[in-house]
Design a protein around this motif. Structure first.
Motif, PDB file in Angstrom:
ATOM      1  N   ASP A  89       0.817  -1.212   0.000  1.00  0.00           N
ATOM      2  CA  ASP A  89       0.000   0.000   0.000  1.00  0.00           C
ATOM      3  C   ASP A  89       0.852   1.265   0.000  1.00  0.00           C
ATOM      4  O   ASP A  89       0.537   2.241  -0.679  1.00  0.00           O
ATOM      5  CB  ASP A  89      -0.933   0.011   1.220  1.00  0.00           C
ATOM      6  N   GLU A 118      -8.558  -6.174 -11.316  1.00  0.00           N
ATOM      7  CA  GLU A 118      -8.170  -6.253  -9.902  1.00  0.00           C
ATOM      8  C   GLU A 118      -7.170  -5.159  -9.510  1.00  0.00           C
ATOM      9  O   GLU A 118      -7.374  -4.471  -8.495  1.00  0.00           O
ATOM     10  CB  GLU A 118      -7.602  -7.637  -9.587  1.00  0.00           C
ATOM     11  N   ARG A 122      -7.859  -1.948  -6.906  1.00  0.00           N
ATOM     12  CA  ARG A 122      -7.000  -1.646  -5.756  1.00  0.00           C
ATOM     13  C   ARG A 122      -6.558  -0.184  -5.781  1.00  0.00           C
ATOM     14  O   ARG A 122      -6.513   0.482  -4.757  1.00  0.00           O
ATOM     15  CB  ARG A 122      -5.781  -2.568  -5.777  1.00  0.00           C
ATOM     16  N   ARG A 126      -7.577   3.254  -2.845  1.00  0.00           N
ATOM     17  CA  ARG A 126      -6.590   3.899  -1.986  1.00  0.00           C
ATOM     18  C   ARG A 126      -7.144   5.202  -1.403  1.00  0.00           C
ATOM     19  O   ARG A 126      -7.982   5.873  -2.013  1.00  0.00           O
ATOM     20  CB  ARG A 126      -5.294   4.191  -2.755  1.00  0.00           C
TER      21      ARG A 126
END
Length: 357
Positions: A89, A118, A122, A126
């Motif tokens: 992340d 996918e 993601r 965030r």
């Protein structure tokens, strides 16, 4: 190395690059004199890319990486973005922060069009992408820099709150601009990605969109129905049904003919919540005899038949007259339920006609 990479053969690069540190590979790419060599370099160091990304983040060299990203062709650029989105992340957040700092969204946004679902999801999840100001800025860039078709793939992965922010910016466009945006999306088969944005509009803006002549074109309505069925967007999409003019009902009736039984059952199930049962019945009655029989039979077999009929509360005598005229093709218990509902809506004679056949 950057100066030479464009002219030396692959064999030389393959021999030299193993001796380079991960960050050195970024520097080689940054100093390429021939931009066409960027794709070739990335292909050669494919197995090193995750390490290069990590080294870029640790050394805070994202601006150089963003510059290199702009040199790559669409396919290699999206491959690289997929790898970035698979990192920790903190790495993804570092990239997004750098893109904002150097104002490079016009470089990053086109990458989204080719990313895998996918990784793109993601990226959309965030924290930086939850900022309404940033989302509005990205939407503005897409609308003013001819990046609309790059924004749409990202939109399918946004939360309802994020979508409302993007849709609010889209709604500020004039009618002619909205028409162009819809035409572009249709040409590129982007209805599955356009619909989430359109359905996130406020009620007045959604009604305005539904009133645009471009939305009444048969090919566009048919494509919208197909996308709605494929992605089961009925609960959201059916809310627009009441906003479309009656002139579109024949086209919609034909489009319904192409739905599978399961697709149509999903639409029937969603209709009461979308408050469009009356309009849906009107459209069904515009079908040819065989198609109408199929639709009414599926409705008759529906688990929410009673709820569906109970939400037909129109006082319009023309609608009830149309139902009565089609009574011979209405199966039981649907016809009895419609008769009762007609009586409750003040159409006693039509209720009797439905009961007696």
């Amino acid at each position: 190395m950057g100066n030479l990479a464009g002219s030396v053969p692959d064999s030389v690069l393959r021999a030299a690059l193993p001796h380079a540190a991960d960050l050195d590979i970024l520097q080689v790419g940054y100093y390429l004199e021939e931009t066409s060599a960027a794709d070739r370099l990335l292909t050669i160091v494919t197995d090193r890319v995750p390490g290069v990304i990590r080294a870029t983040h640790d050394a805070d060299e994202w601006p150089k990486a963003i510059t290199l990203l702009a040199l790559l062709g669409p396919t290699e650029r999206s491959k690289l973005a997929n790898v970035v989105a698979a990192q920790d992340d903190e790495v993804i957040d570092g990239l997004l922060a750098a893109v904002e700092e150097v104002d490079a969204w016009d470089t990053l946004l086109p990458v989204a069009a080719g990313m895998a679902p996918e990784p793109l999801q993601r990226l959309a999840q965030r924290p930086a992408m939850q900022n309404p100001t940033l989302l509005t800025k990205i939407a503005d860039l897409a609308l003013t820099q001819n990046l609309w078709l790059s924004l749409l793939p990202l939109a399918t992965h946004l939360s309802p709150t994020q979508l409302h922010t993007v849709a609010a910016r889209v709604a500020t466009e004039p009618d002619d601009s909205l028409t162009t945006l819809i035409e572009q999306a249709h040409t590129e088969n982007h209805w599955p990605t356009l619909l989430p944005v359109a359905l996130a509009l406020s009620t007045p803006d959604r009604k305005r969109l539904a009133a645009l002549p471009v939305m009444h074109r048969p090919a566009y309505l048919t494509a919208a129905i197909e996308a709605t069925a494929t992605h089961n967007l009925w609960p959201e999409a059916l809310t627009v049904l009441n906003d479309l003019p009656a002139a579109t009902h024949d086209t919609l009736a034909t489009a319904i003919n192409t739905l599978t039984d399961n697709n149509f059952r999903e639409a029937l199930e969603a209709a009461p919540t979308a408050d469009c049962t009356t309009t849906l019945i009107q459209i069904v009655l515009r079908q040819d005899v065989s198609a109408r029989l199929r639709s009414l039979t599926l409705l008759n077999e529906s688990d929410n038949l009673e709820l569906f009929v109970a939400t037909i509360t129109t006082q319009d005598p023309a609608i009830w007259q149309s139902i009565s005229e089609a009574r011979e093709g209405i199966p039981e218990p649907l016809r009895t339920l419609l008769a009762t509902q007609a009586t409750q809506c003040g159409r006693t004679e039509l209720g009797i006609d439905l009961t007696t056949g």
